[in-house]
Design an enzyme around this catalytic site. Sequence first.
Site, PDB file in Angstrom:
ATOM      1  N   GLU A 119       4.920  -3.245   6.151  1.00 34.98           N
ATOM      2  CA  GLU A 119       4.287  -2.737   7.365  1.00 34.98           C
ATOM      3  C   GLU A 119       3.121  -3.633   7.780  1.00 34.98           C
ATOM      4  OE1 GLU A 119       2.299   1.534   8.822  1.00 34.98           O
ATOM      5  OE2 GLU A 119       2.791   1.199   6.711  1.00 34.98           O
ATOM      6  N   LYS A 150       6.743   2.888  15.115  1.00 31.66           N
ATOM      7  CA  LYS A 150       6.585   3.960  14.127  1.00 31.66           C
ATOM      8  C   LYS A 150       6.524   5.316  14.820  1.00 31.66           C
ATOM      9  CE  LYS A 150       3.614   4.886  10.086  1.00 31.66           C
ATOM     10  NZ  LYS A 150       2.442   4.311   9.353  1.00 31.66           N
ATOM     11  N   CYS A 162       7.077   3.345   7.027  1.00 26.66           N
ATOM     12  CA  CYS A 162       6.211   4.104   6.116  1.00 26.66           C
ATOM     13  C   CYS A 162       6.272   5.614   6.319  1.00 26.66           C
ATOM     14  CB  CYS A 162       4.781   3.591   6.219  1.00 26.66           C
ATOM     15  SG  CYS A 162       3.780   3.997   4.751  1.00 26.66           S
ATOM     16  N   GLY A 182     -23.588   0.256 -22.529  1.00 25.24           N
ATOM     17  CA  GLY A 182     -22.878   1.515 -22.389  1.00 25.24           C
ATOM     18  C   GLY A 182     -21.436   1.320 -21.945  1.00 25.24           C
TER      19      GLY A 182
END
Length: 586
Positions: free
Chosen positions: A44, A127, A163, A337
């Site tokens: 896409e 789309k 998509c 840490g």
Amino acid sequence: MPTLRLALCQVNPTVGDLAGNAALVRDWTRQAADAGAQLVAFPEMALTGYPVEDLVFRRSFVAASQAALRRLAADLAADGLGDLAVVVGYLDADGPPQVAGDAEPGRGARNAAALLHRGELVATYFKHHLPNYGVFDEDRYFLPGDMLTVVRAGGVDVALTICEDLWQAGGPFAAARQAGVGLVVNINGSPYELNKDDIRLPLVRRRAAEAGAAIAYVNMIGGQDELVFEGDSMVVGADGELLARAPQFVEHLLVHDLELPAAAEPAGADTELADGLRVVRAAVGELPPAPTGPAVTGGLIAPVADEAEVWHALVLGLRDYVNKNRFPSVVLGLSGGIDSAVVAALAVDALGPDRVVGVSLPSQHSSEHSREDAAELAKRTGLDYRTEPIQPMVDTFLANMSLSGVTVENLQARVRGVILMALSNQEGHLVLTTGNKSELAVGYSTLYGDSVGGFNPVKDVWKTLIWRLAKWRNADAARRGETPPIPENSIGKPPSAELSPGQLDSDTLPDYDVLDPILIGYVDGDLGRDGLVESGHDPAVVDKVLRMVDTAEYKRRQSAPGTKISMKAFGRDRRLPITNRWREKG
């Protein structure tokens, strides 16, 4: 039955780099041609990169995308690749932006797919389903298409989709069944979330059943600001069988031979009505010869453990953010840490030790074991290690200002931030901040102190997952006969900011095994207080945690971007007002 040799190009485009993305398409089309492919598909908006966000509103950018597509078609033909049918996503428009004063009803910007053949734009698809949830704002940018484009190629009718069309029932896939297609090509810019690959395959299977056709699903890879795309391209038969699947987080050419039903309907540009969509038909000329000999299969890549998947996503997201924005190196504070240790290991995996600077910034409260753990990590990873004691600078402030309590703790964090930003300015490094999602949720950070930085690789990683990632990375190194990068002391010791004598996180926070499930329910799951209590959490602890989360929104709004790996990351996924008097009743 005709056989089509498909090539799905799982590539890593860059937003706005039209020339670079076009070169990417040409290069991978050449590779597909060398593999004997006839039909090639790219993700896409591969030509523009994805998502382009408000670049959609710039007419100059839209025009550049359209011109780049025409130039790409001609260049593919000039490269001797014109016989291949190439599907590529791009930004198109059939009218002014919808926000413009001269906007026209039903016209505007389009999220589009083009099929290129012999130097020509043979077919275009817009789309249809536009996502408008989570990180997606496509209703803001695009108009939906009202047609299904069906192209006859190699004797097979092929439908083009994009998509979100796959994620919604009905629409293009229902129309594809009525149009009698043999194959649906679905091009994607589908961002990564943990376990999304487990959802994707059943979804593709459902759409194959709905369309009564095979599906070729191609997704991009790469990092784009907070988003990372993992690929996971695949081919699924009309019966739902998984035929081929690409690896995650790497560029990959998936080549697969598909036996498909011969086209039956007329090949012309006639239109018909199917499930509310116009079906527009086109045809390409002759493709390269059909494959002979043994069938080529794309292979099946087995899924990996959750920790491996997340680690690769974080590495790729960090690498692309640094490289695509052209930073030469990164710098971070190494406290000894667990959070800074994980970020340092990610950075070394992403960029190599010669592009990572780790700085120990000890104060009078920094324990000897923490200093030793930071030095040990640097030794194991090979990064550039430096020590810049902060106490003389803190003492200078205290000699000139009357400060006490938590203000002195914050002062230490801010002095560290000043040093890291000074190194960034002086030497050009990108500062990485190291606060995890649990700390961001409850506001356990100092603005302009430990929160300072241009990118946070673990912004969307809960503290309990930080520990799991550290253990996985060390075990993976041991399995490969390498030195585990993270000292065991950093993993095993109780977490502490070390800003006052004997300080531990548990002084002011619930244990992370208690805290994280509450945060996951509240932040990711949008559970209210009652829902959290009904889930078994202590009401007093819930009230305390929710109060901390709600009052820290102003801090999160100022935090650095970081790679999204969860269903709801802080930032574009979760948008709450800073000025907000609503509180869960307790």
